[in-house]
Design a protein around this motif. Structure first.
Motif, PDB file in Angstrom:
ATOM      1  N   ALA A 134      -2.896   6.885   1.576  1.00 34.82           N
ATOM      2  CA  ALA A 134      -2.750   8.010   2.500  1.00 34.82           C
ATOM      3  C   ALA A 134      -1.315   8.293   2.924  1.00 34.82           C
ATOM      4  CB  ALA A 134      -3.599   7.758   3.756  1.00 34.82           C
ATOM      5  N   ARG A 135      -0.412   7.332   2.774  1.00 37.51           N
ATOM      6  CA  ARG A 135       0.944   7.468   3.297  1.00 37.51           C
ATOM      7  C   ARG A 135       1.984   7.316   2.192  1.00 37.51           C
ATOM      8  NH1 ARG A 135       1.496   7.238   9.077  1.00 37.51           N
ATOM      9  NH2 ARG A 135      -0.601   7.555   9.859  1.00 37.51           N
ATOM     10  N   PRO A 136       2.442   8.419   1.591  1.00 39.71           N
ATOM     11  CA  PRO A 136       3.419   8.334   0.495  1.00 39.71           C
ATOM     12  C   PRO A 136       4.699   7.592   0.874  1.00 39.71           C
ATOM     13  CG  PRO A 136       2.603  10.582   0.733  1.00 39.71           C
ATOM     14  CD  PRO A 136       2.042   9.783   1.878  1.00 39.71           C
ATOM     15  N   GLU A 137       5.131   7.707   2.124  1.00 40.95           N
ATOM     16  CA  GLU A 137       6.369   7.043   2.527  1.00 40.95           C
ATOM     17  C   GLU A 137       6.190   5.518   2.554  1.00 40.95           C
ATOM     18  OE1 GLU A 137       4.017   7.697   6.279  1.00 40.95           O
ATOM     19  OE2 GLU A 137       4.383   8.865   4.456  1.00 40.95           O
ATOM     20  N   GLU A 138       5.027   5.060   2.932  1.00 40.87           N
ATOM     21  CA  GLU A 138       4.779   3.620   2.937  1.00 40.87           C
ATOM     22  C   GLU A 138       4.550   3.105   1.511  1.00 40.87           C
ATOM     23  OE1 GLU A 138       3.061   1.659   6.295  1.00 40.87           O
ATOM     24  OE2 GLU A 138       2.502   3.617   7.117  1.00 40.87           O
ATOM     25  N   ARG A 139       3.900   3.912   0.694  1.00 39.69           N
ATOM     26  CA  ARG A 139       3.737   3.558  -0.717  1.00 39.69           C
ATOM     27  C   ARG A 139       5.112   3.414  -1.367  1.00 39.69           C
ATOM     28  NH1 ARG A 139       0.452   7.448  -2.153  1.00 39.69           N
ATOM     29  NH2 ARG A 139       2.076   8.838  -2.897  1.00 39.69           N
ATOM     30  N   ALA A 140       6.030   4.345  -1.077  1.00 39.20           N
ATOM     31  CA  ALA A 140       7.386   4.289  -1.644  1.00 39.20           C
ATOM     32  C   ALA A 140       8.146   3.064  -1.143  1.00 39.20           C
ATOM     33  CB  ALA A 140       8.144   5.571  -1.308  1.00 39.20           C
ATOM     34  N   GLU A 141       8.005   2.742   0.135  1.00 39.57           N
ATOM     35  CA  GLU A 141       8.659   1.552   0.688  1.00 39.57           C
ATOM     36  C   GLU A 141       8.158   0.294  -0.016  1.00 39.57           C
ATOM     37  OE1 GLU A 141       8.735  -1.125   4.805  1.00 39.57           O
ATOM     38  OE2 GLU A 141       7.427   0.613   4.676  1.00 39.57           O
ATOM     39  N   TYR A 142       6.850   0.193  -0.167  1.00 38.14           N
ATOM     40  CA  TYR A 142       6.255  -0.965  -0.809  1.00 38.14           C
ATOM     41  C   TYR A 142       6.709  -1.077  -2.274  1.00 38.14           C
ATOM     42  CZ  TYR A 142       2.656  -4.231  -2.382  1.00 38.14           C
ATOM     43  OH  TYR A 142       1.988  -5.302  -2.933  1.00 38.14           O
ATOM     44  N   GLU A 143       6.720   0.045  -2.966  1.00 40.02           N
ATOM     45  CA  GLU A 143       7.153   0.017  -4.368  1.00 40.02           C
ATOM     46  C   GLU A 143       8.619  -0.388  -4.493  1.00 40.02           C
ATOM     47  OE1 GLU A 143       7.612   2.939  -8.210  1.00 40.02           O
ATOM     48  OE2 GLU A 143       5.815   3.143  -6.968  1.00 40.02           O
ATOM     49  N   ARG A 144       9.452   0.067  -3.574  1.00 38.79           N
ATOM     50  CA  ARG A 144      10.869  -0.315  -3.601  1.00 38.79           C
ATOM     51  C   ARG A 144      11.021  -1.825  -3.487  1.00 38.79           C
ATOM     52  NH1 ARG A 144      13.949  -1.901   0.134  1.00 38.79           N
ATOM     53  NH2 ARG A 144      12.652  -1.152   1.840  1.00 38.79           N
ATOM     54  N   VAL A 145      10.305  -2.417  -2.536  1.00 44.30           N
ATOM     55  CA  VAL A 145      10.358  -3.868  -2.352  1.00 44.30           C
ATOM     56  C   VAL A 145       9.828  -4.581  -3.595  1.00 44.30           C
ATOM     57  CG1 VAL A 145       9.384  -5.798  -1.023  1.00 44.30           C
ATOM     58  CG2 VAL A 145      10.274  -3.770   0.158  1.00 44.30           C
ATOM     59  N   LYS A 146       8.729  -4.103  -4.140  1.00 43.97           N
ATOM     60  CA  LYS A 146       8.165  -4.717  -5.347  1.00 43.97           C
ATOM     61  C   LYS A 146       9.176  -4.706  -6.493  1.00 43.97           C
ATOM     62  CE  LYS A 146       4.175  -3.482  -6.691  1.00 43.97           C
ATOM     63  NZ  LYS A 146       2.786  -3.213  -6.981  1.00 43.97           N
ATOM     64  N   ARG A 147       9.815  -3.575  -6.704  1.00 40.05           N
ATOM     65  CA  ARG A 147      10.772  -3.468  -7.809  1.00 40.05           C
ATOM     66  C   ARG A 147      11.989  -4.369  -7.587  1.00 40.05           C
ATOM     67  NH1 ARG A 147       9.505   0.199 -11.661  1.00 40.05           N
ATOM     68  NH2 ARG A 147       8.085   1.905 -11.137  1.00 40.05           N
ATOM     69  N   GLU A 148      12.460  -4.444  -6.339  1.00 36.02           N
ATOM     70  CA  GLU A 148      13.598  -5.328  -6.040  1.00 36.02           C
ATOM     71  C   GLU A 148      13.244  -6.788  -6.317  1.00 36.02           C
ATOM     72  OE1 GLU A 148      14.634  -4.605  -1.948  1.00 36.02           O
ATOM     73  OE2 GLU A 148      15.510  -2.633  -2.392  1.00 36.02           O
ATOM     74  N   LEU A 149      12.054  -7.194  -5.966  1.00 33.61           N
ATOM     75  CA  LEU A 149      11.639  -8.588  -6.150  1.00 33.61           C
ATOM     76  C   LEU A 149      11.238  -8.902  -7.589  1.00 33.61           C
ATOM     77  CD1 LEU A 149       9.537  -9.026  -2.879  1.00 33.61           C
ATOM     78  CD2 LEU A 149      11.797 -10.021  -3.378  1.00 33.61           C
ATOM     79  N   ALA A 150      10.674  -7.935  -8.278  1.00 33.62           N
ATOM     80  CA  ALA A 150      10.119  -8.188  -9.617  1.00 33.62           C
ATOM     81  C   ALA A 150      11.167  -8.671 -10.615  1.00 33.62           C
ATOM     82  CB  ALA A 150       9.431  -6.932 -10.146  1.00 33.62           C
ATOM     83  N   VAL A 151      12.415  -8.270 -10.445  1.00 33.82           N
ATOM     84  CA  VAL A 151      13.452  -8.622 -11.425  1.00 33.82           C
ATOM     85  C   VAL A 151      13.919 -10.067 -11.308  1.00 33.82           C
ATOM     86  CG1 VAL A 151      14.246  -6.237 -11.654  1.00 33.82           C
ATOM     87  CG2 VAL A 151      15.335  -7.748  -9.966  1.00 33.82           C
ATOM     88  N   ARG A 152      13.573 -10.737 -10.217  1.00 32.84           N
ATOM     89  CA  ARG A 152      13.943 -12.143 -10.049  1.00 32.84           C
ATOM     90  C   ARG A 152      13.053 -13.027 -10.938  1.00 32.84           C
ATOM     91  NH1 ARG A 152      14.105 -12.663  -3.476  1.00 32.84           N
ATOM     92  NH2 ARG A 152      15.527 -10.932  -3.091  1.00 32.84           N
ATOM     93  N   THR A 153      13.509 -14.223 -11.206  1.00 32.88           N
ATOM     94  CA  THR A 153      12.692 -15.181 -11.945  1.00 32.88           C
ATOM     95  C   THR A 153      11.817 -15.928 -10.951  1.00 32.88           C
ATOM     96  OG1 THR A 153      14.314 -15.406 -13.702  1.00 32.88           O
ATOM     97  CG2 THR A 153      12.747 -17.223 -13.439  1.00 32.88           C
ATOM     98  N   TRP A 154      10.517 -15.960 -11.213  1.00 36.87           N
ATOM     99  CA  TRP A 154       9.544 -16.581 -10.320  1.00 36.87           C
ATOM    100  C   TRP A 154       8.841 -17.722 -11.047  1.00 36.87           C
ATOM    101  CZ3 TRP A 154       9.945 -15.064  -5.439  1.00 36.87           C
ATOM    102  CH2 TRP A 154      10.518 -13.820  -5.180  1.00 36.87           C
TER     103      TRP A 154
END
Length: 178
Positions: free
Chosen positions: A135-155
């Motif tokens: 329901a909230r595109p701005e929160e979806r965008a915030e969440y996706e930004r965080v996901k993309r920033e974290l995804a590139v790290r080695t886990w």
């Protein structure tokens, strides 16, 4: 952290997390899995819902279908696990100290099925998070930004990546339930 009993071990991840742009096929993948689950369990299904990032149109995600399954008693594995195994799934882990959560896996497509009992607060939280992102595109965008920033790290484990997102996830859930 609650006690976790791994029923089936998986190899260490030791890599970045692969995110894909939203795939319009994900809801169809879920629908096929839902039909398998309902076919295997019948009336033992209290609730089954598509949750997680693949359930949110427009959101990048790991190509993994998260399913929320509520059964009469998640502790009573004999009442549902054998039927799910017969449908092609396997029991991955049990977390008795965290709402008696069970994680059941599927492999084609990749599925994480989160099993809880009725009245579990985590069911409400998971659905509130999904619905808020829808329901909230701005929160979806915030969440996706965080996901993309974290995804590139080695886990070492994919769960470590998920845990690293917890601050933004908890904020979204708090606003959804507030």
């Amino acid at each position: 952290m609650a006690d976790v009993e791994y029923v089936t071990e998986e190899p260490a991840h030791n890599a970045p997390v692969t995110l894909e742009d939203y795939n319009a096929q994900w809801p169809r993948w879920y629908e096929r899995e839902e039909a398998k689950i309902r076919g295997a369990l019948g009336e033992r299904v209290v609730l089954v819902e598509h949750c997680g990032s693949t359930s949110v149109p427009g959101l990048a995600a790991k190509p993994l279908i998260d399913i929320l399954l509520v059964v009469p008693d998640s502790r009573d594995e004999d009442a549902y696990v054998p039927a799910l195994v017969g449908a092609g799934y396997y029991l991955r882990l049990r977390e008795p100290g965290w709402y008696e959560h069970r994680l059941v896996k599927g492999t084609t497509p990749n599925v994480n099925m989160h099993v809880f009992s009725p009245g579990c607060v985590e069911v409400e939280r998971m659905l509130a998070f999904r619905d808020r992102l829808r329901a909230r595109p701005e929160e979806r965008a915030e969440y996706e930004r965080v996901k993309r920033e974290l995804a590139v790290r080695t886990w070492a484990r994919v769960q470590d990546y998920a845990d690293a997102k917890s601050q933004v996830v908890e904020g979204i859930i708090a606003r959804a339930l507030g």
